[in-house]
Design a protein around this motif. Sequence first.
Motif, PDB file in Angstrom:
ATOM      1  N   VAL A   6      -4.654   1.276  -5.277  1.00  0.00           N
ATOM      2  CA  VAL A   6      -5.503   1.366  -4.219  1.00  0.00           C
ATOM      3  C   VAL A   6      -6.573   2.325  -4.238  1.00  0.00           C
ATOM      4  O   VAL A   6      -6.526   3.360  -4.708  1.00  0.00           O
ATOM      5  CB  VAL A   6      -4.671   1.942  -3.088  1.00  0.00           C
ATOM      6  N   VAL A  14      -8.680  -2.070   4.673  1.00  0.00           N
ATOM      7  CA  VAL A  14      -8.315  -2.763   3.324  1.00  0.00           C
ATOM      8  C   VAL A  14      -9.013  -3.729   3.092  1.00  0.00           C
ATOM      9  O   VAL A  14      -8.968  -4.785   4.015  1.00  0.00           O
ATOM     10  CB  VAL A  14      -6.840  -2.758   3.436  1.00  0.00           C
ATOM     11  N   VAL A  63       1.011  -1.124  -0.118  1.00  0.00           N
ATOM     12  CA  VAL A  63      -0.174   0.042   0.173  1.00  0.00           C
ATOM     13  C   VAL A  63       0.817   1.135   0.052  1.00  0.00           C
ATOM     14  O   VAL A  63       0.863   2.281  -0.739  1.00  0.00           O
ATOM     15  CB  VAL A  63      -1.011   0.086   1.243  1.00  0.00           C
ATOM     16  N   LEU A  85      -9.754   0.705  -0.472  1.00  0.00           N
ATOM     17  CA  LEU A  85      -9.518   1.231   0.823  1.00  0.00           C
ATOM     18  C   LEU A  85     -10.461   2.034   1.228  1.00  0.00           C
ATOM     19  O   LEU A  85     -10.706   3.304   0.933  1.00  0.00           O
ATOM     20  CB  LEU A  85      -8.039   2.226   0.859  1.00  0.00           C
ATOM     21  N   GLN A  87       2.205   2.219  -3.362  1.00  0.00           N
ATOM     22  CA  GLN A  87       1.440   2.685  -4.182  1.00  0.00           C
ATOM     23  C   GLN A  87       1.406   4.332  -3.914  1.00  0.00           C
ATOM     24  O   GLN A  87       1.289   5.095  -4.913  1.00  0.00           O
ATOM     25  CB  GLN A  87      -0.001   2.349  -4.206  1.00  0.00           C
TER      26      GLN A  87
END
Length: 283
Positions: free
Chosen positions: A152, A118, A16, A131, A19
Motif C-alpha cells: 500500500v 484508495v 489493506v 492510499l 498489509q
Amino acid sequence: MTTLGILHPGSMGAAVAAQARLCGAEVLWCPDGRSASTKERAERYGLTPVRGLSEMTEQADMILSLCPPAAAEEVARAVAACSYARIYVDGNAVAPAAMANISAILRRSGSTVVDASVIGSPPSESKSPRLYLSGPAEALSAVVQLFAGSAVQARPLSGGIGQASALKLSYSSYQKASRALAAVAYALASDHGVEAELLDLAQGRTTSYLAETAYFPKVAARSWRWGPEMKEAAHALEEAGLPSNLADAAAVVMGRWTGLKDTSPDLALVIEELHTGPHCGPT
C-alpha cells in the motif's frame, strides 16, 4: 505495535488491513452481522475478532473505515457514539462535503480524522494501490508509518480534510463512468450487428476502454457499489459548480446491473441486463 481496527473487511478492506498486519500491526475486526465470505477473508488474513465496536474502540490506536459510501456516515456515528478519541481514517468514496460532515461528527468525540482514498486494485504481491491521505500532519505520518514497506503506497496530500476525497472522486468520475459508457456504446453496436467494426475502430487507439470488453462483466458485478460512488461524484461536481449529468447517468446505467452483484456474468448477459435490468432513474 500499532493496533488497527478495520470497518469492515470486504475485498479491499481485508487486503489493506492484511498489509498493515504484515508490517507488524495487530488488526481487529467485528464479526457481528458480517457475511460468511467476510468471515472467511478475516480468518485468511489473520485478523483478530472482537466482541463488538465498543471493544474495538477501547483497544484500537487507529480505526480504518472502508465500506460502501452510503454507509460511511452511519459507521462514523457508531464509532463516535463509543467516545472514540484516537485516529479515525475514513477511506470511503464520499464527496468532500460528506467527508466534512463525517469529520465534524468524529471530532465531537475527540477523534483525530484523516480523509483517505484508495485508488487501485486490492493490494497483493503483484498490485500496489495508492492510499492518498489528507488532514492533520501528525496523524498522516502515523498512517504512512503503518504501511511503510508494504504494497500500500501511502501518499500524504496538502490542503486538509476533503482533498483525498476530491482526488478519489475526480479520478472515479472519469475512470468508472468511462467504463460504463464503453459498455453502452458496445451494446448499441451489438444491437445493429456492427460490434466487430466498432472494436476495430477502438483498437486503433490502444488506450481505449472500448477495446476491453472482457472488463464489462467486472464492471457489472461491482455496480452495486460503483453506482452509489457515481452519485457521490455527482455531488462533488455540483459542489464545484460543474455539470454532474454524466456521473448521474452512469449511476442510472449501473443501476440496471444491480441484479448481477458479486456474480461472474458473461458478456452476453451483461449486455442483456443493460436492456432489461431495473430502471433506477429517468431514461
